[in-house]
Write a protein that holds these residues in place. Structure first.
Motif, PDB file in Angstrom:
ATOM      1  N   SER A   1      -9.289  -5.150   5.385  1.00 37.50           N
ATOM      2  CA  SER A   1      -8.061  -4.363   5.256  1.00 37.50           C
ATOM      3  C   SER A   1      -7.449  -4.048   6.611  1.00 37.50           C
ATOM      4  O   SER A   1      -6.261  -3.767   6.702  1.00 37.50           O
ATOM      5  CB  SER A   1      -8.357  -3.059   4.517  1.00 37.50           C
ATOM      6  OG  SER A   1      -9.325  -2.329   5.226  1.00 37.50           O
TER       7      SER A   1
ATOM      8  N   GLY B   1      -4.382   0.197   5.004  1.00 36.95           N
ATOM      9  CA  GLY B   1      -4.294   1.241   3.985  1.00 36.95           C
ATOM     10  C   GLY B   1      -4.078   2.614   4.611  1.00 36.95           C
ATOM     11  O   GLY B   1      -3.227   3.388   4.177  1.00 36.95           O
TER      12      GLY B   1
ATOM     13  N   ASN C   1     -14.370   3.627   0.097  1.00 40.56           N
ATOM     14  CA  ASN C   1     -13.927   2.722   1.168  1.00 40.56           C
ATOM     15  C   ASN C   1     -15.121   2.066   1.826  1.00 40.56           C
ATOM     16  O   ASN C   1     -15.183   0.851   1.986  1.00 40.56           O
ATOM     17  CB  ASN C   1     -13.165   3.499   2.251  1.00 40.56           C
ATOM     18  CG  ASN C   1     -11.778   3.900   1.811  1.00 40.56           C
ATOM     19  OD1 ASN C   1     -11.288   3.422   0.798  1.00 40.56           O
ATOM     20  ND2 ASN C   1     -11.159   4.780   2.570  1.00 40.56           N
TER      21      ASN C   1
ATOM     22  N   CYS D   1       0.841  -1.207   0.000  1.00 41.36           N
ATOM     23  CA  CYS D   1       0.000   0.000   0.000  1.00 41.36           C
ATOM     24  C   CYS D   1       0.871   1.251   0.000  1.00 41.36           C
ATOM     25  O   CYS D   1       0.620   2.196  -0.748  1.00 41.36           O
ATOM     26  CB  CYS D   1      -0.903   0.030   1.230  1.00 41.36           C
ATOM     27  SG  CYS D   1      -2.255  -1.120   1.123  1.00 41.36           S
TER      28      CYS D   1
ATOM     29  N   GLY E   1      -7.372  -1.530   8.461  1.00 44.53           N
ATOM     30  CA  GLY E   1      -6.755  -0.220   8.652  1.00 44.53           C
ATOM     31  C   GLY E   1      -5.349  -0.105   8.085  1.00 44.53           C
ATOM     32  O   GLY E   1      -4.683   0.912   8.265  1.00 44.53           O
TER      33      GLY E   1
ATOM     34  N   GLU F   1      -7.764   2.072   1.284  1.00 43.21           N
ATOM     35  CA  GLU F   1      -8.413   1.019   2.078  1.00 43.21           C
ATOM     36  C   GLU F   1      -9.415   0.232   1.232  1.00 43.21           C
ATOM     37  O   GLU F   1      -9.413  -0.991   1.213  1.00 43.21           O
ATOM     38  CB  GLU F   1      -9.186   1.645   3.245  1.00 43.21           C
ATOM     39  CG  GLU F   1      -8.348   2.012   4.419  1.00 43.21           C
ATOM     40  CD  GLU F   1      -8.156   0.841   5.360  1.00 43.21           C
ATOM     41  OE1 GLU F   1      -9.135   0.176   5.696  1.00 43.21           O
ATOM     42  OE2 GLU F   1      -7.011   0.587   5.741  1.00 43.21           O
TER      43      GLU F   1
END
Lengths: 325, 367
Positions: free
Chosen positions: B269, B273, B145, B65, B271, B83
């Motif tokens: 994900s 991202g 997101n 990322c 968090g 995200e």
């Protein structure tokens, strides 16, 4: 009107209140040329502090005050970072969004899942007896009435006072305002902190009034971004910002009504996506290109009115730094 | 000259010390002991090879990322949507893992390819909203997101539930052939993913420094209006930067479902991202620093998962430390620049931040 509908509209007004207060706070800040991007985090942090302070002291006023202080402090960090330390306000705002959300969760961990009694509903004598309107607008908790007052106060300040003229000037033409003796950066500090305090109050209005309690994830998660989008939708004008907040709350209520109705089968999770689709749609709508094309479909007399109503021009100096020398 | 070096070093160390000190105070405030917390986090990250594998398994998607975000930041874009791009990658990879029957190596390749496609499409949507419809990438990103997460939760609780009924917490585990294999039971990390990470690091650095595309991105990021006037297709650079970032984030998402969880989960994900955004802000968009800072953040992240077990503390402490560190580094940067300009000339030209609304009718300002 059926009592059921009146009840729903009454709760729409209540549920919109935090968005109204936060939207007005952000309007004050952005009108001065600064973006407080941290809303999604600072709302949660202020809500947590307000809730816990009320629980500990037993005094809701202390809770409100602490929450406002927290919101103001977060905004102050953005002001210092942008104005004095010349760092990207979007970067600092974004970091604070994440930091405040995590701080709220970490510091509030012992209170997660606690609830409290909401603030009492105050019926305004006379006004609350008016059929329909009284029931929808005048039987609420005190904070809702404060939000009414705030709407007119912000509007009057911005457009009908000398101070408001200077306020708008530092967000539009800071150099010109400075040349006329307006202390641009000092006022930017002031309005950023003031707007932040209102964001703090908005946070407290969730945890102390509208949805009393503290939970993980907090009930207002995502609303900070919605409030920021509402300010854009509202074209930085208090009345339109408030209209946006009420419309948003109404559509949310509609969504949950659809979800409860037995005839329409839409999975609950998909309805959770609705606010975000709504947010993008409105932002697309207010960006002038889309409006130009859309208004052409309308009859001619309505065209100009719609266009001017939906126009959304940001304060010209929003996000730019001002160096006096 | 010497005092300047001292100043530089102290401004490097100052934010680290202050952020640790503030964190220590916060830990005391919730009634815990900072030394015990440090001990628990250390244990959580390094107590054995299994724990350290946990660190690496956070590090892999985090670096992917962050390297993607290096590209978007270079082009002057705030890709908060990273995200959602991860989640979309995870969804696409999950679809392949659930549906396709192919020989294992081919299947893994297809899964990763689809994850890249998913991430790129989701990022392309952010780019489209920005360049054609005038929605700032921060708002487009935040909304997409949430929509990606809504889509994942819908699939888990709805169409992808096994007919005999499953849970809303995860899909049924994917078939073994569709998963990425671990190196060993003692060190459960996937080697192919580590290789992909190093290729990604090298590719991003080369692309930004040694290709025309990289030059165009840098020009777009520095000054979109002049870039456009000089013939740089700024809209195309912006959208392509987002899509490449989406590809890398998509691989990160695929790693979460094909290795970490072996199934699709809500908020897959985790968090990572957003953490990537913090990494890139912390290293001031310097690509070579990304793997190291990512490792530090992965250690904190993996280590803090032990806080709940060991000390009944919420693991959001990881985010507090990381956020505090980045905030103080940004503020210290400003402080340092102020000190520096005292004994040197004027500061650099005024930098312009991006206002949160863009207009499609003025091409140059779109980017």
């Amino acid at each position: 009107m059926t009592p059921e509908l009146i009840n729903i509209l009454n709760s729409v007004v209540a549920n919109a209140t935090p968005l109204v207060i936060a939207g007005l706070g952000e309007t004050i800040t952005e009108r001065a040329g600064i973006t407080n991007l941290s809303l999604d985090g600072s709302l949660a942090l202020a809500a947590m502090f307000g809730f816990v302070a009320t629980l500990v002291t037993g005094n809701p006023l202390a809770g409100l005050l602490i929450a406002m202080l927290v919101g103001a402090l977060v905004a102050l960090i953005i002001a210092v970072g942008d104005i004095t330390l010349r760092q990207d306000q979007v970067a600092i705002g974004f970091v604070l969004t994440l930091l405040c959300a995590d701080l709220a969760q970490f510091l509030g961990q012992d209170y997660t899942g606690s609830r409290s009694t909401p603030m009492p509903v105050v019926k305004i004598p006379g006004l609350s007896d008016v059929p329909v309107v009284g029931q929808i607008f005048f039987s609420h908790q005190a904070i809702v009435y404060f939000s009414y007052f705030l709407i007119f106060a912000v509007w009057f300040w911005l457009f009908h006072t000398r101070g408001g003229l200077a306020h708008r000037a530092i967000g539009e033409r800071p150099a010109a305002a400075f040349a006329r003796g307006t202390p641009v950066n000092r006022l930017r500090y002031l309005y950023t902190v003031l707007g932040g305090a209102l964001v703090g109050l908005a946070g407290a209005s969730y945890s102390m009034a509208i949805k009393p309690g503290w939970s993980n994830p907090p009930v207002m998660r995502g609303d900070g971004w919605i409030a920021l989008a509402i300010v854009i939708f509202g074209g930085w004008h208090p009345f339109r910002v408030v209209l946006g907040a009420y419309l948003f709350a109404a559509l949310r209520a509609l969504a949950s009504a659809i979800q409860r109705s037995p005839d329409i089968q839409i999975p609950l999770v998909l309805l959770n996506g609705l606010p975000w689709i709504l947010m993008i749609t409105t932002l697309v709508l207010v960006s002038s290109g889309a409006i130009e094309r859309l208004t052409r479909i309308l009859p001619r007399p309505v065209q100009r009115w719609t266009r001017s109503f939906l126009r959304s021009d940001p304060p010209a100096a929003l996000g730019t730094r001002f160096e006096p020398d | 000259m010497k005092s300047r070096t001292v100043l530089q070093i102290s401004f490097f160390i100052l934010p680290i010390i202050v952020s640790l000190a503030i964190t220590a105070v916060l830990i005391v405030a919730v009634g815990s002991d900072p030394r015990e917390v440090f001990e628990a986090v250390w244990q959580g990250a390094f107590r054995n090879s299994n724990a350290f594998a946990g660190v690496v398994n956070f590090w892999i998607p985090l670096v992917l990322c962050s390297m993607g975000l290096i590209i978007t930041f270079t082009a002057g874009l705030w890709n908060i949507g990273v995200e959602g791009q991860m989640v979309m990658g995870a969804i696409f990879a999950s679809w392949a893992a659930r549906t396709l029957v192919l020989p294992p190596p081919v299947l893994v390749g297809v899964e990763i390819g689809l994850a890249m496609l998913g991430g790129a499409l989701w990022a392309g949507l952010v780019g489209l909203l920005k360049t054609r419809l005038g929605v700032h990438e921060i708002f487009g990103g935040v909304a997409l997101n949430s929509l990606a997460n809504v889509a994942a939760i819908y699939l888990i609780a709805g169409p992808w539930q096994p007919p005999e009924g499953g849970s809303a917490q995860a899909t049924a585990p994917f078939p073994a052939d569709s998963l990425l294999p671990p190196v060993s039971a003692e060190f459960p990390v996937n080697l192919l993913a580590v290789v992909i990470v190093f290729i990604a690091i090298a590719a991003v650095i080369i692309a930004l420094r040694g290709t025309r595309w990289g030059l165009e991105l840098r020009a777009t990021g520095k000054n979109p209006r002049s870039a456009l006037l000089l013939g740089v297709p700024t809209t195309r650079s912006a959208v392509s930067a987002l899509m490449v970032c989406g590809m890398l984030a998509g691989i990160g998402g695929a790693y979460r479902v094909l290795f970490t969880y072996s199934s699709l989960r809500p908020f897959v994900s985790g968090g990572i991202g957003f953490l990537g955004l913090l990494v890139v802000l912390l290293v001031a968009v310097k690509a070579l620093w990304v793997p190291f800072v990512s490792l530090l953040f992965a250690v904190i992240l993996a280590g803090s998962t032990r806080l709940r077990v060991a000390l009944q503390l919420d693991q959001s402490l990881a985010g507090v430390v990381q956020g505090m560190l980045v905030l103080l580094v940004l503020l210290a940067n400003g402080l340092r620049q102020r000190f520096m300009e005292r004994d040197s000339r004027r500061p650099e030209a005024e930098t312009r931040d991006y206002p949160l609304i863009t207009r499609p009718d003025t091409e140059a300002e779109n980017v």
